[in-house]
Scaffold this active site. Structure first.
Site, PDB file in Angstrom:
ATOM      1  N   HIS A 166       0.435  -4.021   3.893  1.00 30.00           N
ATOM      2  CA  HIS A 166      -0.522  -4.423   4.940  1.00 30.00           C
ATOM      3  C   HIS A 166      -0.127  -3.851   6.294  1.00 30.00           C
ATOM      4  CE1 HIS A 166      -2.139  -8.145   2.555  1.00 30.00           C
ATOM      5  NE2 HIS A 166      -2.439  -7.000   2.000  1.00 30.00           N
ATOM      6  N   VAL A 209       3.839  -8.041   7.942  1.00 28.80           N
ATOM      7  CA  VAL A 209       3.889  -6.915   8.890  1.00 28.80           C
ATOM      8  C   VAL A 209       5.013  -7.131   9.905  1.00 28.80           C
ATOM      9  CG1 VAL A 209       1.411  -6.474   8.626  1.00 28.80           C
ATOM     10  CG2 VAL A 209       2.170  -8.039  10.412  1.00 28.80           C
ATOM     11  N   GLY A 229       6.432 -16.711  -1.691  1.00 29.72           N
ATOM     12  CA  GLY A 229       5.854 -17.064  -0.394  1.00 29.72           C
ATOM     13  C   GLY A 229       4.488 -16.501  -0.128  1.00 29.72           C
ATOM     14  N   CYS A 279      -8.106   9.880  17.632  1.00 23.43           N
ATOM     15  CA  CYS A 279      -7.441  11.111  17.134  1.00 23.43           C
ATOM     16  C   CYS A 279      -6.365  10.804  16.097  1.00 23.43           C
ATOM     17  CB  CYS A 279      -6.828  11.869  18.328  1.00 23.43           C
ATOM     18  SG  CYS A 279      -5.372  11.069  19.023  1.00 23.43           S
TER      19      CYS A 279
END
Ligand code: APR
Length: 244
Positions: free
Chosen positions: A117, A101, A184, A128
């Site tokens: 992810h 991320v 990795g 909302c």
């Protein structure tokens, strides 16, 4: 360790898919999760990376992601990220699927990136669903949306569904790949860990790059036991010499 013959026949028409995990960012200084110095050795994932944890202690979880954001904003992509971006520029049919991320692939110039992810620099309101991607929230407390709802990081937490369109595109890329690289990742977390197996079953050459063996290493056609920051520039040099 890396043989040019493994890539014989690879050309501009070859379809390549790559799955990366936290290990590719290790050489940038970003901790992995399950290495001996990884994040899950210091923190409990169920206390920090789940929706229940966020709802029961939003400020703790938000502050932990701020800590990770601050760290990631201070580091740079490493030779492994840059090599993948260059390999993508050589091959029209290239897909990068990442569990990370940290945005380092995009910062290195990768374009066709499937962030299965999520992305730590993106946020949305739990009430909302309004997106708050560009907003730089600096406080330690979980911010509130103008509707009053809590704002959360747009990352996939344990027990949550992956973004549907993104994971479907990742499965398609695995099924269509002539070459599939797993780089990795400890290959413990699903459905990401399924992708290399799907690719191999569909006929891809499966290459794994990891200093340690993983549950998938025995299934790889070629297991490269090297840090990705060293292996990928070597693979780039080979591909540059064979792709006309
Ligand atoms: N180059 C390549 N691989 C490396 C390097 C390196 N320099 N250093 C470490 N590794 C390998 C480790 O051997 C390990 O197999 O990277 C892998 C990192 O594994 P994890 O820490 O489990 O990270 P990852 O596989 O990405 O985790 C998957 O789990 O916690 C969740 O959502 C989180 O996306 C993450 C998912």
């Amino acid at each position: 360790m890396i043989e040019k013959s493994w890539f014989a026949g690879l050309n501009k028409k070859t379809t390549v898919a790559v799955l990366t995990g936290a290990g590719i960012s290790k050489e940038s200084g970003v901790p992995t999760f399950r290495d001996s110095d990884g994040l899950w050795k210091k923190f409990k994932p169920e206390e920090l990376a789940s929706f229940d944890a966020f709802i029961s202690n939003p400020d703790l979880v938000w502050d932990w992601y701020q800590f990770r954001r601050d760290l990631i904003h201070k580091v740079q992509p490493n030779p492994g990220h840059f090599a993948l971006a260059k390999i993508e520029s050589l091959l029209p049919n290239f897909t990068l699927i990442t569990q990370n991320v940290d945005n380092l692939h995009r910062r290195a110039g990768s374009r066709n990136v499937l962030e299965i992810h999520g992305n730590i620099d993106k946020n949305y309101c739990v009430k909302c669903q309004k997106r708050h991607d560009g907003t730089q929230f600096n406080g330690k407390k979980a911010p509130r949306c103008d509707c009053g709802g809590l704002v959360r990081p747009d990352v996939v937490w344990f027990g949550e569904m992956l973004p549907e369109k993104t994971i479907q595109a990742a499965f398609r890329a695995a099924e269509e790949a002539d070459y599939f690289f797993s780089i990795g990742t400890s290959a413990y977390v699903y459905p990401a860990a399924n992708l290399p197996v799907i690719a191999k079953m569909a006929g891809a050459v499966f290459i794994e790059i990891n200093p340690q063996e993983t549950p998938l290493s025995q299934q790889a056609h070629h297991f490269i036991s090297m840090p990705s920051g060293e292996a990928l520039p070597e693979i780039l040099r080979i591909l540059e010499s064979i792709i006309l």
